[in-house]
Design an enzyme around this catalytic site. Structure first.
Site, PDB file in Angstrom:
ATOM      1  CD  GLN A 122      -3.016  -0.719   0.225  1.00 20.44           C
ATOM      2  OE1 GLN A 122      -3.141   0.240  -0.283  1.00 20.44           O
ATOM      3  NE2 GLN A 122      -3.901  -1.924   0.043  1.00 20.44           N
ATOM      4  CB  CYS A 139      -8.402   0.734  -5.498  1.00 20.28           C
ATOM      5  SG  CYS A 139      -7.935  -0.491  -6.885  1.00 20.28           S
TER       6      CYS A 139
END
Ligand SMILES: C[S@@+](CC[C@H](N)C(=O)[O-])C[C@H]1O[C@@H](n2cnc3c(N)ncnc32)[C@H](O)[C@@H]1O
Length: 466
Positions: free
Chosen positions: A295, A420
């Site tokens: 991430q 996302c």
């Protein structure tokens, strides 16, 4: 109003939709408008006329939104890395909330669910822990003021529409100050070295990409991607750079001699220092190699993972299925709150990293399996064991329908969906709803300030169990 060629139109921007766009109307037609904020009146250039709608981009703002601010970045908006850098941060968050809600009602056809306000980012700039810059022999000049000096060295980001040209970027607000400092030194060394940047059209030159990573403890990894293997040359660059930068603990060199324009290549060599970085999410440590997925906003990752734990309402007895598990970060983060986790992931190297990361943290209740989930779903391989909860975190394209249907056919009570891309999230939610699940609640998390990207966490419950 239009001009003679019907290419420029005057429109007023309406509600925000996914992709950094707003909806507008022109002569009874829907316009998908880029670079305009809701309420703004703009002159827009028509990019494409489709059957049911027009794609246009604002070229001049006639009536400005009160939420516009000044961008501090001289490359904005040309570079394309940010789409909202001249928009108040509170308003950016409102836009993202509206976009997620719009996707869920318009695409997902779901109205009856709880929407929680977006989780704010503490830092809206300098938050990325990984950056990728491109070298080019062809520089993209943003304006006449840049001099047109025929500089044959450019390092930065691809120019819009000119895929071989690169905007020469000296400083980027996305990266932490320490990376900007290292970046400046490396640019100077490489510029004065005489080493030739790559030419995408001729497939000539040496320097292709620069990938930089930084950990939460400010340790830096450099990966220089080159067209060929020249170990002495790269070794000398590494020596010069690392002499003045003790924060650089790893210098790697990826060789990509192929035509493909990616920062991945046929081999990655250690030039100096260590081969992997050690980084932390909460109390857990992770080994990250130059090509690992991790991430990119460390400040927000913990908030995102805490949201997953909260939505899953873990009691300690659950066998959890972690789909699209990457290097095992979610599985490892939740290990103490569950009985077991089984992770599935396409990239074999990521599965090896996940196993290594579990060992590194003395974790024994997580296992990881490599394979394409679409194929595994088809072959009935995912649900050979029984699971109580599914956590799914697919890439931007969302989940393959075969994976969704294999979940629907299983007896799993609860799904925590991390996404996302709110549009593919909504598409998949509709399939789950048709298959007997109910979307209970949704909360966006702002992992990417100044861009239109938004992370969304949603929880779905099997209906008869409500
Ligand atoms: C958004 S990342 C999530 C990674 C991880 N959950 C995390 O938080 O770091 C999506 C992951 O899905 C993997 N993936 C993509 N397509 C896949 C497929 N068809 N089958 C299995 N995994 C896939 C990617 O390699 C990537 O690691």
């Amino acid at each position: 109003m239009t001009d003679k060629k019907n290419k420029n139109i005057e429109v007023q921007a309406g509600k925000p939709i996914y992709g950094g766009k707003t909806l507008s109307q022109y002569n009874g037609k829907t316009v998908m408008l880029e670079r305009a904020l809701p309420g703004e009146k703009v002159m827009a250039f028509i990019k494409k006329k489709k059957k049911g709608y027009i794609e246009a981009i604002a070229s001049e703002i006639l009536e400005k939104s009160p939420h516009r601010t000044e961008s501090e970045c001289k490359y904005y908006p040309t570079c394309g890395g940010c789409k909202l850098r001249d928009v108040e941060y509170d308003y950016q968050r409102w836009i993202k909330e509206e976009v997620v809600k719009d996707c869920i009602t318009r695409i997902g056809k779901v109205k009856d669910y709880e929407f929680l306000p977006i989780v704010k980012a503490d830092n809206s700039s300098h938050y990325r822990n990984k950056m990728e810059f491109t070298f080019s022999e062809e520089r993209y000049y943003m304006s006449k003021d840049e001099g047109f000096d025929n500089d044959k060295f450019s390092l930065g980001f691809h120019a819009p529409k000119f895929y071989s040209k690169v905007i020469d970027v000296e400083y980027c607000y996305h990266q932490p100050e320490l990376l900007n400092y290292v970046y400046k030194s490396l640019r100077q060394i490489l510029k004065s070295s005489g080493l030739k940047p790559y030419n995408l059209l001729k497939h000539t030159g040496f320097l292709r990409y620069l990938v930089m990573r930084i950990t939460t403890e400010n340790k830096v990894m450099i990966n220089l991607v080159t067209k060929s293997k020249e170990l002495d040359i790269i070794g000398s660059v590494a020596d010069q750079l690392m002499e003045n930068h003790p924060e650089i603990v790893s210098f790697m060199n990826t060789i990509n001699s192929r035509l493909s324009s990616t920062a991945y290549g046929e081999e990655t060599l250690l030039i100096k220092g260590q081969e992997v970085l050690l980084d932390y999410i909460g109390e857990y440590k992770f080994e990250i190699s130059s090509n690992s997925f991790f991430q990119v906003n460390p400040g927000q990752t913990e908030k995102l993972y805490d949201k997953i734990v909260e939505f899953a309402e873990l009691k300690g007895e659950e066998n959890v299925l972690d789909l699209y598990c990457g290097v095992g970060t979610i599985a490892i983060y939740i290990n103490k709150q569950v009985k077991s986790v089984t992770g599935f992931e396409l990239v074999e190297a990521a599965v090896v990293n996940a196993q290594r990361n579990a060992e590194l943290n003395d974790i024994t209740n997580c296992k990881f399996v490599s394979g394409d989930l679409m194929q595994l779903a088809k072959d009935g391989e995912i649900f050979k064991e029984k699971f109580d909860i599914i956590i799914t975190d697919p890439p931007r394209d969302g989940m393959h329908p075969k994976v969704v249907h294999s979940i629907i056919n299983s007896e799993v009570k609860k799904i925590v969906y991390v996404s996302c891309n709110p549009s593919t999230f909504a598409r998949d939610v509709q399939l789950f709803e048709m298959g007997g699940y109910k979307l209970e609640k949704v909360q966006p998390v702002d992992m990417f300030p100044h861009t239109y990207h938004v992370e969304t966490v949603g929880v779905l419950i099997k209906k008869q169990l409500l």
